[in-house]
Design an enzyme around this catalytic site. Structure first.
Site, mmCIF file in Angstrom:
data_model
loop_
_atom_site.group_PDB
_atom_site.id
_atom_site.type_symbol
_atom_site.label_atom_id
_atom_site.label_comp_id
_atom_site.label_asym_id
_atom_site.label_seq_id
_atom_site.Cartn_x
_atom_site.Cartn_y
_atom_site.Cartn_z
ATOM 1 N N CYS B 61 3.679 -1.164 -2.796
ATOM 2 C CA CYS B 61 3.753 -0.009 -3.707
ATOM 3 C C CYS B 61 3.516 -0.415 -5.154
ATOM 4 O O CYS B 61 3.505 0.445 -6.035
ATOM 5 C CB CYS B 61 5.078 0.745 -3.638
ATOM 6 S SG CYS B 61 6.321 0.077 -2.590
ATOM 7 N N ASP B 63 5.603 -2.237 -6.923
ATOM 8 C CA ASP B 63 6.887 -2.196 -7.640
ATOM 9 C C ASP B 63 7.309 -3.596 -8.063
ATOM 10 O O ASP B 63 7.074 -4.564 -7.340
ATOM 11 C CB ASP B 63 7.991 -1.643 -6.727
ATOM 12 C CG ASP B 63 7.853 -0.151 -6.497
ATOM 13 O OD1 ASP B 63 8.628 0.376 -5.684
ATOM 14 O OD2 ASP B 63 6.963 0.472 -7.121
ATOM 15 N N CYS B 131 13.254 0.422 -0.986
ATOM 16 C CA CYS B 131 13.646 0.314 -2.404
ATOM 17 C C CYS B 131 15.066 -0.232 -2.519
ATOM 18 O O CYS B 131 15.355 -1.058 -3.393
ATOM 19 C CB CYS B 131 13.600 1.684 -3.089
ATOM 20 S SG CYS B 131 11.965 2.417 -3.153
#
Lengths: 292, 168
Positions: B61, B63, B131
Site C-alpha cells: 500500500c 505505507d 494496519c
C-alpha cells in the site's frame, strides 16, 4: 442442426480450455457430465472433431493420462465415442491448440484461437475468454517494455468494435458480451499503460503474486521513503514539489529498468523488490500531485 | 502545524468517507477522532540514547510508519512516545493508538500488545487488519532498537532476554 453441432464443439473446447487453465485437475467429473449431455445430442460430432483433441501439449504437461473421462454411462455410447474417450493421450495445449473457436452467431471459425473477441464475418461480439491474457489482447508478447502510443491506437480500434454503445439494436446476449468484453479491454489497457501495474501483472502471469499484506523493516528503504514523504509534506510551493517529482521520476526509471532486468533473468525476488520500490515512489508522486 | 500535517497525511479520502452516503462503509468514529484530534504526532532525536525508533512499512500500500519511545533508564518504563505515519486513516489511527497505549508502561509489557486489540479498539474492517499488524511491529521494532542501543553503549548482556522477547 449444423449450428447446434458447432456450438457444442465450441462449448467443449471452451470447457476444456477453462479446465486446463486452472492448475488443479479435479474437474474431470464436471467435464464428463458436460460431455455426456453433449454426446447424446450429437454423437457423430466426436468422430469428426475428435482429431481436435488428440495433440501433444507443449511445455505444460496438462495431461491426465488414463481416466480423464470416466462417464458412468459409457456403455450407452457408440463405439466411436468410446474409442475417443478411452484414448490415453488426451491433452489440450494452450497456445498451439488444435481446437477451434467458433462464432456463437454465425458459426464461422475463429481466425486466431488465442484472440477471438469479435467475429469479422458477422460482426458480432464474442464472449470473454479468460485464457487470453492482456498482452495477447494488444497483440503483444509478454514483455515489460511497451509502446504506449501503439497501445492507445489498438485500444481505440478495439472499442470501435466492442463498445456497448454499438450494440443497442442487437440481442440481449450480444449486449452482455459487449459489456464484458469491452470492460476487459479497458482493464487490459489500464493495466498495461501504467508501468507499475504492468510489472505486477507480468509477474502474476508467471504465478508470482505480490503479497498485499507484506510488512518490511528494511531500514535503508524505509528511511529513504520517510525522508521523501516528509519532504513532500514540508515542501512549500510548486517549484519545490516539482524538484522532488523530478527526483522521483528518475528513481522510477531506474527501478523500472531494474525490474526488466530481473524479469528477463527470471529473478523474481529482485523483480518483487523493484515492484516494492516503484510502489513507494508512485505513492509519493500521487501525494505531490494532490498537493499541486 | 499538526493540523497541516494530518491534513496532508490523510488527504481527501477520509473527508469524503465521512461526508459520504450512509450505506457505504465508513471509518469508525475512533479512527475519525484520531484524525481530527491527532495525538503524539512528532519526532524525537534519533540519536538520544533513551530513544528507541521503530521504522516499519507495508510496501503493497506504500505505507510507512515510524514509532518512537522515550524510556526512563532506571525504571525501564516508557515515559513518552510519538509517531509519524504516511498511509491510510487506519494506519495512522493504529499507530496513534499504539503511542497512547505504550505511555507509562514498562517495556516488557508493551511487547504483549496485540494487533487484534488495536483492531478491535478501532473496529477495523478485515481489509485493514494489516494496519494494526504494522503498529504492533512498530512497537516491537522501537523496543528492539532501544535495547540494541543500550547493549551497544553498555556492552552488557542484560539486553538479551528482552531482545529475544521482541523478536518473538
Amino acid at each position: 442442426m449444423l449450428k447446434k453441432k458447432l456450438c457444442s464443439s465450441s462449448q467443449i473446447s471452451a470447457i476444456l480450455s477453462r479446465s486446463v487453465t486452472s492448475t488443479n485437475f479435479s474437474s474431470p467429473i464436471s467435464i464428463s457430465h458436460c460431455c455426456n449431455s453433449l454426446i447424446f445430442n450429437s454423437p457423430s460430432l466426436f468422430s469428426s472433431s475428435s482429431s481436435c483433441f488428440f495433440g501433444r501439449a507443449e511445455g505444460n504437461p496438462f495431461h491426465s493420462g488414463r481416466g480423464l473421462f470416466v462417464p458412468t454411462s459409457i456403455s450407452n455410447l457408440t463405439r466411436d465415442n468410446a474409442r475417443f474417450l478411452r484414448n490415453e493421450n488426451l491433452f489440450c495445449s494452450l497456445s498451439k491448440s488444435a481446437e477451434k473457436y467458433h462464432c456463437w452467431n454465425c458459426g464461422a471459425d475463429a481466425e486466431n484461437s488465442t484472440l477471438f473477441l469479435f467475429c469479422e464475418a458477422c460482426r458480432s461480439v464474442q464472449p470473454v475468454n479468460e485464457s487470453t491474457d492482456y498482452f495477447q489482447i494488444f497483440g503483444l508478447g509478454r514483455e515489460y517494455k511497451v509502446k504506449v502510443e501503439e497501445l492507445e491506437k489498438k485500444y481505440k480500434d478495439w472499442q470501435k468494435k466492442l463498445h456497448p454503445d454499438l450494440v443497442h439494436s442487437k440481442s440481449q446476449r450480444e449486449r452482455e458480451y459487449a459489456a464484458e468484453q469491452s470492460a476487459r479491454v479497458i482493464d487490459a489497457y489500464r493495466t498495461l499503460t501504467d508501468p507499475l501495474s504492468r510489472a505486477i501483472y507480468l509477474v502474476k502471469l508467471e504465478g508470482v503474486l505480490v503479497d498485499e499484506e507484506e510488512r518490511i523493516t528494511d531500514p535503508e528503504l524505509l528511511a529513504e521513503v520517510m525522508e521523501l514523504r516528509e519532504a513532500v509534506d514540508e515542501a512549500e510551493g510548486t517549484r519545490a514539489l516539482n524538484e522532488i517529482q523530478v527526483q522521483l521520476q528518475e528513481k522510477l526509471r531506474y527501478w523500472s529498468n531494474s525490474f526488466e532486468d530481473a524479469y528477463l533473468n527470471k529473478n523474481y525476488e529482485d523483480a518483487l523488490a523493484s515492484i516494492r520500490r516503484m510502489t513507494y515512489y508512485k505513492r509519493t508522486n500521487e501525494e505531490i500531485v494532490k498537493k499541486l | 502545524m499538526l493540523r497541516h500535517l494530518t491534513t496532508t497525511i490523510l488527504g481527501q479520502r477520509l473527508r469524503s468517507a465521512v461526508g459520504g452516503d450512509v450505506l457505504r462503509r465508513m471509518y469508525h468514529e475512533r479512527v475519525v477522532d484520531h484524525y481530527n484530534n491527532p495525538r503524539n504526532v512528532g519526532s524525537f532525536d534519533k540519536n538520544d540514547p533513551n530513544v528507541g525508533t521503530g521504522l516499519v512499512g507495508a510496501p503493497a500500500c506504500g505505507d510507512v510508519m515510524k514509532l518512537q519511545i522515550r524510556v526512563d533508564e532506571e525504571s525501564g518504563k516508557i515515559v513518552d512516545a510519538c509517531f509519524k505515519t504516511f498511509g491510510c486513516g487506519s494506519a495512522i489511527a493504529s499507530s496513534s493508538v499504539a503511542t497512547e497505549w505504550v505511555k507509562g508502561k514498562p517495556m516488557e509489557e508493551v511487547l504483549s500488545i496485540k494487533n487484534t486489540e488495536i483492531a478491535k479498539h478501532l473496529s477495523l474492517p478485515p481489509v485493514k487488519l494489516h494496519c494494526s499488524m504494522l503498529a504492533e511491529d512498530a512497537i516491537k521494532a522501537a523496543v528492539k532498537d532501544y535495547e540494541a542501543k543500550r547493549s551497544k553503549s553498555n556492552g552488557s548482556q542484560d539486553a538479551e532476554p528482552l531482545g529475544k522477547a521482541a523478536d518473538a
